[in-house]
Design a protein around this motif. Structure first.
Motif, PDB file in Angstrom:
ATOM      1  N   TYR A   5       0.830  -1.203   0.000  1.00  0.00           N
ATOM      2  CA  TYR A   5       0.000   0.000   0.000  1.00  0.00           C
ATOM      3  C   TYR A   5       0.868   1.257   0.000  1.00  0.00           C
ATOM      4  N   THR A  72      -7.002   3.147  -7.774  1.00  0.00           N
ATOM      5  CA  THR A  72      -7.936   2.031  -7.630  1.00  0.00           C
ATOM      6  C   THR A  72      -7.443   1.053  -6.563  1.00  0.00           C
ATOM      7  N   PHE A  73      -6.160   0.723  -6.610  1.00  0.00           N
ATOM      8  CA  PHE A  73      -5.587  -0.186  -5.617  1.00  0.00           C
ATOM      9  C   PHE A  73      -5.676   0.408  -4.221  1.00  0.00           C
ATOM     10  N   TRP A  76      -9.089   0.032  -2.869  1.00  0.00           N
ATOM     11  CA  TRP A  76      -9.348  -1.366  -2.508  1.00  0.00           C
ATOM     12  C   TRP A  76      -8.719  -1.695  -1.157  1.00  0.00           C
ATOM     13  N   VAL A  80     -12.673  -0.183  -0.029  1.00  0.00           N
ATOM     14  CA  VAL A  80     -13.699   0.182  -1.003  1.00  0.00           C
ATOM     15  C   VAL A  80     -13.815  -0.958  -2.013  1.00  0.00           C
ATOM     16  N   ALA A  81     -14.945  -1.652  -1.959  1.00  0.00           N
ATOM     17  CA  ALA A  81     -15.192  -2.777  -2.862  1.00  0.00           C
ATOM     18  C   ALA A  81     -15.905  -2.278  -4.118  1.00  0.00           C
ATOM     19  N   PRO A  82     -15.823  -3.039  -5.215  1.00  0.00           N
ATOM     20  CA  PRO A  82     -16.529  -2.628  -6.439  1.00  0.00           C
ATOM     21  C   PRO A  82     -18.015  -2.350  -6.204  1.00  0.00           C
ATOM     22  N   ASN A  84     -19.340  -0.900  -3.723  1.00  0.00           N
ATOM     23  CA  ASN A  84     -19.517   0.442  -3.169  1.00  0.00           C
ATOM     24  C   ASN A  84     -19.774   1.479  -4.262  1.00  0.00           C
TER      25      ASN A  84
END
Length: 177
Positions: A5, A72-73, A76, A80-82, A84
């Protein structure tokens, strides 16, 4: 996962720095310097601007891809999931609002960049390279110049949103998108 991260946040900030720094170098240093060249070297100045623009265009679009991928990563990793992205409640949250605003400005940057990088900019540089001096050429150069300035302002807005995002979702929210 934390190290991955942090590397992603670092890459995100690095890509933004390269794009914004390069953009401002072109807008504030290179183009004004080349414009002052009204003598016989005008064709060479046009070639130089065209070649520099082509090289920076490649760098800029690589930076855009990195910004999108790392943003995007980072989302995630922050949970934050798709799913959401289709939830109005998430978009109303502080993080969702910050992400939505940054994505909207980023979308504007992509649109302006597409027009500048693939249509107006190359036409204006080609006209400068041919040392043409008619009204159409001046119009193209003005349009390219204004598109570059608009992207500069949008870049500053994105940086401000990144810095301001820190108060909305934690200390690293600035690098989320």
């Amino acid at each position: 996962m934390r190290l991955l991260y942090l590397v992603s946040v670092w890459l995100h900030i690095l890509a933004a720095t390269i794009w914004v720094g390069g953009l401002f170098f072109l807008v504030l240093v290179l183009v004004p310097w080349l414009r002052r060249n009204d003598g016989p070297g005008k064709e060479a100045a046009g070639r130089f601007l065209a070649q520099t623009g082509e090289r920076f265009r490649a760098v800029g679009w690589i930076c855009f891809a990195l910004l999108f991928a790392t943003g995007t990563f980072n989302l995630w990793v922050r949970g934050v999931a798709p799913g959401n992205l289709s939830d109005p409640a998430w978009w109303g949250s502080p993080l969702g609002s910050a992400v939505g605003l940054k994505l909207a400005v980023f979308g504007l940057v992509l649109g302006v960049s597409l027009v500048h990088d693939f249509r107006v900019g190359p036409q204006a540089a080609d006209a400068m390279r041919r040392a043409a001096d008619d009204e159409r050429i001046r119009r193209l150069r003005r349009q390219a110049s204004w598109l570059g300035r608009v992207n500069g302002v949008l870049a500053l807005i994105l940086v401000a949103l990144g810095v301001g995002g820190a108060g909305r979702g934690g200390p690293v929210a600035a690098a989320v998108v």
